[in-house]
Scaffold this active site. Structure first.
Site, mmCIF file in Angstrom:
data_model
loop_
_atom_site.group_PDB
_atom_site.id
_atom_site.type_symbol
_atom_site.label_atom_id
_atom_site.label_comp_id
_atom_site.label_asym_id
_atom_site.label_seq_id
_atom_site.Cartn_x
_atom_site.Cartn_y
_atom_site.Cartn_z
ATOM 1 N N TYR A 166 8.060 10.715 -1.802
ATOM 2 C CA TYR A 166 7.825 9.307 -2.147
ATOM 3 C C TYR A 166 9.155 8.567 -2.215
ATOM 4 O O TYR A 166 9.320 7.474 -1.655
ATOM 5 C CB TYR A 166 7.094 9.228 -3.483
ATOM 6 C CG TYR A 166 6.938 7.832 -4.040
ATOM 7 C CD1 TYR A 166 5.924 6.995 -3.599
ATOM 8 C CD2 TYR A 166 7.804 7.357 -5.026
ATOM 9 C CE1 TYR A 166 5.778 5.707 -4.111
ATOM 10 C CE2 TYR A 166 7.667 6.083 -5.545
ATOM 11 C CZ TYR A 166 6.653 5.265 -5.087
ATOM 12 O OH TYR A 166 6.526 3.995 -5.598
ATOM 13 N N THR A 169 -1.179 1.613 -13.410
ATOM 14 C CA THR A 169 -2.214 1.394 -12.402
ATOM 15 C C THR A 169 -3.112 2.626 -12.326
ATOM 16 O O THR A 169 -2.776 3.685 -12.857
ATOM 17 C CB THR A 169 -1.596 1.160 -11.003
ATOM 18 O OG1 THR A 169 -0.921 2.368 -10.581
ATOM 19 C CG2 THR A 169 -0.614 -0.001 -11.018
ATOM 20 N N ALA A 216 11.931 9.340 -0.794
ATOM 21 C CA ALA A 216 12.500 9.244 0.556
ATOM 22 C C ALA A 216 11.888 8.088 1.336
ATOM 23 O O ALA A 216 12.600 7.351 2.039
ATOM 24 C CB ALA A 216 12.277 10.557 1.302
ATOM 25 N N HIS A 243 0.811 -1.215 0.000
ATOM 26 C CA HIS A 243 0.000 0.000 0.000
ATOM 27 C C HIS A 243 0.850 1.273 0.000
ATOM 28 O O HIS A 243 1.984 1.276 0.475
ATOM 29 C CB HIS A 243 -0.894 0.017 1.244
ATOM 30 C CG HIS A 243 -0.098 0.003 2.515
ATOM 31 N ND1 HIS A 243 0.520 -1.149 2.982
ATOM 32 C CD2 HIS A 243 0.211 0.981 3.399
ATOM 33 C CE1 HIS A 243 1.170 -0.863 4.099
ATOM 34 N NE2 HIS A 243 1.001 0.423 4.373
#
Length: 279
Positions: free
Chosen positions: A173, A213, A175, A101
């Site tokens: 993101y 996605t 990091a 997730h």
């Protein structure tokens, strides 16, 4: 893995998949169901999306044993509780934990596009992104460890090329993914140090490149049309094959992600130039 060995490696497994309502997570559940997993718990924030994903999978694989568990994984208590609730649904045992997730990420430069509130440069979403994309993985893996030790099980950490390379316009993101890489690499070594009661649990880090996605489609419109977006199904199969083979790390698509990581080590300026051209 051959298809026959791959199917056998999944058959009978009890699995938790987070981020399972769409994208790579849903594709992972599809593959688990098709290949005979005993029971899969789908976890995500939205109960409605989870139910839709479950019904879609059952329409194709009516025999699949699926349970849904909505959970907000941005805080420790909910993450720990999710593991205990999910393993209860699985009959008190767990073979594989697939951590997949993420929370929504702003796409843009840190100093300009994320500049907010009189110079507060995007810092309002730092805590949420680290809590969901990184800390929750640590909380859940830690809570699941006793169950996985009992089954000699596996953890899959779905990471990214951004866990190895500082990709532009995704600083926070990137990091969080770098942090995941460091933590789970260290944890893998610690499991070996702690002896056979721990080292029977494998950790596979999946470094995934650009994947088509639902969550990525807004970003797809903003980057070069030279970027190759791989199908989610292909990523799901690579992740599962690597996890079931108990590999240390997998790269997908291998011919894109692995050369990028090597280039970053040998000639980082060349990779920087390539990424800037793509963005």
């Amino acid at each position: 893995l051959s298809d026959e060995i791959f199917d056998k490696s999944i058959s009978g497994k009890r699995v938790i998949v987070t981020g399972a309502s769409q994208g790579i997570g849903k594709s992972i559940v599809f593959e688990l169901a098709r290949r005979g997993a005993a029971h899969v718990v789908l976890v995500s924030r939205s109960e409605a999306k989870l139910l839709a994903a479950k019904n879609e999978i059952l329409a194709e694989v009516p025999s699949a044993q699926l349970s849904i568990l909505p959970a907000d994984l941005s805080n420790k208590a909910a993450s720990v509780e999710m593991i205990h609730s999910a393993t209860s649904l699985l009959g008190g045992s767990l073979d594989t934990l697939i951590l997949n997730h993420i929370t929504g990420s702003r796409f843009g430069t840190w100093l300009i596009d994320n500049k907010l509130n009189n110079g507060d440069e995007g810092q309002d979403f730092l805590e949420t992104m680290f809590a969901t994309n990184c800390f929750s993985y640590i909380w859940m893996a830690t809570s699941a460890m006793p169950y996985l030790q009992a089954s000699s099980g596996s953890i899959a950490v779905v990471s990214s090329l951004a866990g190895h390379v500082g990709t532009p316009k995704t600083a926070v993101y990137s990091a969080t993914k770098h942090a995941l890489q460091g933590f789970f690499d260290a944890l893998r070594v610690e499991l070996t140090l702690l002896g056979p009661n721990y080292s029977n649990v494998s950790i596979t880090i999946a470094s995934i490149g650009a994947t088509d996605t639902e969550g990525a489609r807004t970003v797809m419109e903003k980057v070069s049309d030279k970027v190759h977006w791989a199908p989610a199904k292909d990523a799901a199969i690579s992740i599962l094959k690597g996890t079931m083979a108990r590999r240390r790390e997998i790269f997908h698509p291998h011919h894109i992600v692995f050369p990028a990581i090597v280039t970053n080590l040998l000639s980082p300026e060349l990779l920087d130039w390539t990424l800037v051209k793509a963005m």
